[in-house]
Design an enzyme around this catalytic site. Sequence first.
Site, PDB file in Angstrom:
ATOM      1  N   SER A  62       0.824  -1.064   0.148  1.00  0.00           N
ATOM      2  CA  SER A  62      -0.016  -0.059   0.059  1.00  0.00           C
ATOM      3  C   SER A  62       0.775   1.214  -0.052  1.00  0.00           C
ATOM      4  O   SER A  62       2.156   1.049  -0.033  1.00  0.00           O
ATOM      5  CB  SER A  62      -1.043   0.085   1.134  1.00  0.00           C
ATOM      6  OG  SER A  62      -0.046   0.456   2.436  1.00  0.00           O
ATOM      7  N   LYS A  63       0.234   2.443  -0.095  1.00  0.00           N
ATOM      8  CA  LYS A  63       1.113   3.525   0.247  1.00  0.00           C
ATOM      9  C   LYS A  63       2.077   3.669   1.033  1.00  0.00           C
ATOM     10  O   LYS A  63       3.001   4.283   0.880  1.00  0.00           O
ATOM     11  CB  LYS A  63       0.314   4.820  -0.125  1.00  0.00           C
ATOM     12  CG  LYS A  63      -0.518   5.118  -1.452  1.00  0.00           C
ATOM     13  CD  LYS A  63      -1.120   6.457  -1.335  1.00  0.00           C
ATOM     14  CE  LYS A  63      -1.947   6.533  -2.896  1.00  0.00           C
ATOM     15  NZ  LYS A  63      -3.025   7.323  -2.625  1.00  0.00           N
ATOM     16  N   ARG A  64       1.699   3.026   2.226  1.00  0.00           N
ATOM     17  CA  ARG A  64       2.749   3.221   3.122  1.00  0.00           C
ATOM     18  C   ARG A  64       3.901   2.493   3.091  1.00  0.00           C
ATOM     19  O   ARG A  64       5.023   2.970   3.333  1.00  0.00           O
ATOM     20  CB  ARG A  64       2.227   2.224   4.601  1.00  0.00           C
ATOM     21  CG  ARG A  64       0.961   3.062   5.455  1.00  0.00           C
ATOM     22  CD  ARG A  64       0.566   1.908   6.535  1.00  0.00           C
ATOM     23  NE  ARG A  64       0.243   0.633   5.951  1.00  0.00           N
ATOM     24  CZ  ARG A  64       0.626  -0.391   6.103  1.00  0.00           C
ATOM     25  NH1 ARG A  64       1.546  -0.870   6.963  1.00  0.00           N
ATOM     26  NH2 ARG A  64       0.270  -1.791   5.557  1.00  0.00           N
TER      27      ARG A  64
ATOM     28  N   GLY B 150       5.501   3.398  -0.173  1.00  0.00           N
ATOM     29  CA  GLY B 150       6.186   4.033  -0.902  1.00  0.00           C
ATOM     30  C   GLY B 150       4.942   4.073  -2.236  1.00  0.00           C
ATOM     31  O   GLY B 150       3.877   3.669  -2.038  1.00  0.00           O
TER      32      GLY B 150
END
Length: 466
Positions: A239-241, A243
Amino acid sequence: MSELRVRFAPSPTGYLHIGGARTALFNYLLAKKETGKFILRIEDTDVARSTQESVDAILDAMTWLGFSCDEGPVYQSERFDLYRQKVQQLLDEGKAYRCYCTAEELDAKREKAKEEGRKPKYDGTCRNRNDQPDAPFVVRFKLPADREETTFVDRIKGSISFRHEELDDLIIQRTDGTPTYNFVVVVDDAEMGISLVIRGDDHINNTPRQILLYEALGYSVPEFAHVPMILGSDKKRLSKRHGATSVMAYQEMGYLPEALVNYLVRLGWSSGDEEIFSMADLIEKFSLENVGRSAGVFNPEKLLWLNSHYIKTGDPQRLADLLKPFLQQKGIVVENGPDLVAVVKSLQERSATMIEMANGAAFYFVDQVEYDEKAKNKFLQSEQKDMFEVILKKLGTCALFTEEQLESSFAEIMQVTELKFGKVAQPLRVALTGGTASPSIYDVLQVLGKKVSLKRIEQAIESLDD
Ligand code: GLU
C-alpha cells in the site's frame, strides 16, 4: 489447440497500481509467447466510481509499459444490453429469481445469524415466490443444488475446491437494474472467447461462483491462473505506506519502463538465477509453471538497482529524449546547453534514476556556476591561483578537446605545477561544476567544450580573491 485469449480487466476507479501492472504483464507475456491475443477490457459498470480520468491514467500506464493490446479497450458500460439479455435468460430458465427482500430485512437476518453463530448468508426467502409485486428487486442467481462442491484446477495454485454451503444466492442485478461484477465478468469472458483468466488471487473466492454462472449460462468454463499478491517489506499487503504504488509515479520519479517491467516480472516469476530480462527474453521464457505460489515482497532497492542497470546500458539518444522533460521541469532551457546525448553519456554510469541524471546534469546548463560552499572553501583559494592560470593557458592552447589532447595538456599542467592529477582535477572540477562530485573531468571538459570551460575557469579565478 485453440488460440490462447487472455485479458486484463481493470476497474477505472484509480490509477494503474503495481499489482495490476504485474497482472497485465503476465497476461501480455503469455499472449505474446503463445501468439495468442491480449485483450483489454475496462470494467466500468460501477458508474459512480469509474472516471474517464482513471481510464486515461490506466491507458497511459499501459502504453508507457509497452503492453499493447490486440483487441480493445472494450468498455463494459457499452454492453448493458447484453448483460440485461443474459439476466433475462437466467430468469426465463428459472435459474435466477427476483428478490424483494429489503435492505432492512436482510440486515436483521444477518444480525440474527451472527447472534446464533451461523454464517450470515441469504436464506432464500424469495426463491420460490411466483408473484411480482410492484416493488424494487434485485435478481439473484439460484445456487445449483445438483452437487455439493465446485472444484477447479488453478494453473498456479493447483486444485481448489469450494463447498456450496459456503455460498449463497448471488445478486447478479442490483435494484437500479445494473449488473454486478461476478455476472458481467462471466458474460464478457465467455462472449469475448477468453480461454485463460489470469488475475490477482484476491478474486479466488469469486471463481467458484463464476464457474457456476458459466455453466448456468451454457458457456464453457475457461482456465484460471490466480497470481499471488504483492506485499510490502512488513509482509502486509502493498500500500502507499510502502512507497509509491502507482505505475506512473515511477515514471515521474525517473524510472525506465523496462526496469519496472523487469522488476515486476521477477516479483513472482523466476528463470534460474537470472535477474536481467529484456521484453524479448521474457516473451521467450515466461511460463505460468515458474510463477511462485507465495506472495512477492516489494523491494524498492532492487527496483532502483535495475533502473541504474538500464540507465547504464541504455541508448544515449533515447535517454536524451527522456531526460529533456526532467530538465525542463527544473527550468533548464535545454536548447542553450551542450549536446544532450553527450550530457547523457557522461552521466549514465552515475545516475540511478532520470531525476538523478537531471540533477547531475544541471551544472552543464548554467551561465554562472554556483559553488558549493564547502567545495569553494577547500578548493577555490587564492593559493590555487597560479595553478588555475597554468590550466587556463594550457587548455587554451589545446586545439581540440579530444581525450588524447586533454591527456597531454594535463601531463604538461602536472609537470609545470608539480602537482598530482587529483590536486589539479579536483579544484578544476569545482570550477567547472560547482561541486566535488561530477562525471570524469575529461568528460566534463569535452561536454562543456572549450569556450565554456575556459570561461568557467576565468570566473573561478575571479572568485578566488573574494
Ligand atoms: N475488474 C477487476 C479488478 O480490477 C478484475 C476482474 C477480473 O480480472 O476478473 O479487480
